[in-house]
Design a protein around this motif. Structure first.
Motif, PDB file in Angstrom:
ATOM      1  N   GLU A 178     -38.033  27.535  -6.931  1.00 43.15           N
ATOM      2  CA  GLU A 178     -37.089  28.186  -7.339  1.00 43.15           C
ATOM      3  C   GLU A 178     -37.473  29.584  -7.271  1.00 43.15           C
ATOM      4  OE1 GLU A 178     -33.094  27.584  -8.461  1.00 43.15           O
ATOM      5  OE2 GLU A 178     -32.938  25.347  -8.603  1.00 43.15           O
ATOM      6  N   GLN A 179     -37.203  30.941  -6.311  1.00 43.05           N
ATOM      7  CA  GLN A 179     -37.443  32.346  -6.806  1.00 43.05           C
ATOM      8  C   GLN A 179     -36.888  32.783  -8.512  1.00 43.05           C
ATOM      9  OE1 GLN A 179     -36.853  35.004  -3.801  1.00 43.05           O
ATOM     10  NE2 GLN A 179     -36.487  36.810  -5.358  1.00 43.05           N
ATOM     11  N   THR A 180     -37.252  33.481  -9.152  1.00 41.15           N
ATOM     12  CA  THR A 180     -37.743  33.806 -10.835  1.00 41.15           C
ATOM     13  C   THR A 180     -37.195  35.482 -10.581  1.00 41.15           C
ATOM     14  OG1 THR A 180     -39.809  33.944 -11.022  1.00 41.15           O
ATOM     15  CG2 THR A 180     -38.931  32.184 -11.806  1.00 41.15           C
ATOM     16  N   ILE A 223     -40.122  35.719  -3.142  1.00 44.10           N
ATOM     17  CA  ILE A 223     -40.470  35.221  -2.373  1.00 44.10           C
ATOM     18  C   ILE A 223     -40.711  35.225  -0.933  1.00 44.10           C
ATOM     19  CG2 ILE A 223     -40.923  32.986  -1.137  1.00 44.10           C
ATOM     20  CD1 ILE A 223     -38.545  31.392  -3.079  1.00 44.10           C
ATOM     21  N   ILE A 224     -41.957  35.730  -0.181  1.00 44.89           N
ATOM     22  CA  ILE A 224     -42.016  36.261   0.986  1.00 44.89           C
ATOM     23  C   ILE A 224     -42.248  35.429   1.280  1.00 44.89           C
ATOM     24  CG2 ILE A 224     -43.825  37.687   2.675  1.00 44.89           C
ATOM     25  CD1 ILE A 224     -42.703  38.952  -0.040  1.00 44.89           C
ATOM     26  N   TRP A 225     -41.934  35.286   3.141  1.00 45.40           N
ATOM     27  CA  TRP A 225     -41.373  33.492   4.031  1.00 45.40           C
ATOM     28  C   TRP A 225     -42.527  34.072   4.509  1.00 45.40           C
ATOM     29  CZ3 TRP A 225     -38.822  29.320   1.757  1.00 45.40           C
ATOM     30  CH2 TRP A 225     -38.277  29.760   1.607  1.00 45.40           C
ATOM     31  N   GLY A 226     -42.755  32.692   5.392  1.00 44.02           N
ATOM     32  CA  GLY A 226     -43.976  33.199   7.070  1.00 44.02           C
ATOM     33  C   GLY A 226     -43.494  31.855   7.857  1.00 44.02           C
ATOM     34  N   ARG A 272     -46.295  33.452   0.168  1.00 43.73           N
ATOM     35  CA  ARG A 272     -46.830  33.698  -1.066  1.00 43.73           C
ATOM     36  C   ARG A 272     -45.446  33.922  -2.000  1.00 43.73           C
ATOM     37  NH1 ARG A 272     -48.957  37.625   2.851  1.00 43.73           N
ATOM     38  NH2 ARG A 272     -47.555  40.153   2.399  1.00 43.73           N
ATOM     39  N   ARG A 273     -45.816  34.488  -2.874  1.00 47.07           N
ATOM     40  CA  ARG A 273     -44.653  35.452  -3.956  1.00 47.07           C
ATOM     41  C   ARG A 273     -45.406  36.385  -4.886  1.00 47.07           C
ATOM     42  NH1 ARG A 273     -40.613  31.502  -6.517  1.00 47.07           N
ATOM     43  NH2 ARG A 273     -40.751  29.340  -5.038  1.00 47.07           N
TER      44      ARG A 273
END
Length: 98
Positions: free
Chosen positions: A6-8, A13-16, A66-67
């Motif tokens: 999960e995103q902290t 979070i960068i979505w592709g 990527r994060r």
């Protein structure tokens, strides 16, 4: 890239986008934009399926690219506090004027 973390609060979070062909049981690279994934889809359909949509289906799905860490002053959770404070001040000012 099938990371289910999960995103902290300290990262975003960068979505592709990724093209997947069910007929070929294949998937493409993860792209920054949906347009790039669609271009890959068009190339694949032309090369492997004669320009036709495969009967088994194909799709473009959103996946984690990527994060990235969030800078201290960039946190989205802190930006709502200013609006709440402003709303409280307006309510108090309104109540005081009555």
């Amino acid at each position: 890239m099938e990371d289910e973390r999960e995103q902290t609060p300290k990262e975003k979070i960068i979505w592709g986008h990724k093209y997947t062909c069910d007929a070929c049981d294949g998937e493409g690279a993860v792209h920054e934009t949906v347009e790039a994934a669609q271009a890959e889809q068009d190339r694949h359909r032309e090369y492997k399926h004669g320009g036709l949509r495969p009967r088994a289906g194909d799709s473009i799905e959103e996946v984690e690219l990527r994060r990235e860490p969030i800078a201290e002053g960039e946190s989205s959770s802190g930006s709502g506090g200013g609006w709440i404070l402003l709303l409280i001040i307006i309510v108090i000012a309104y109540a005081a004027s009555k």
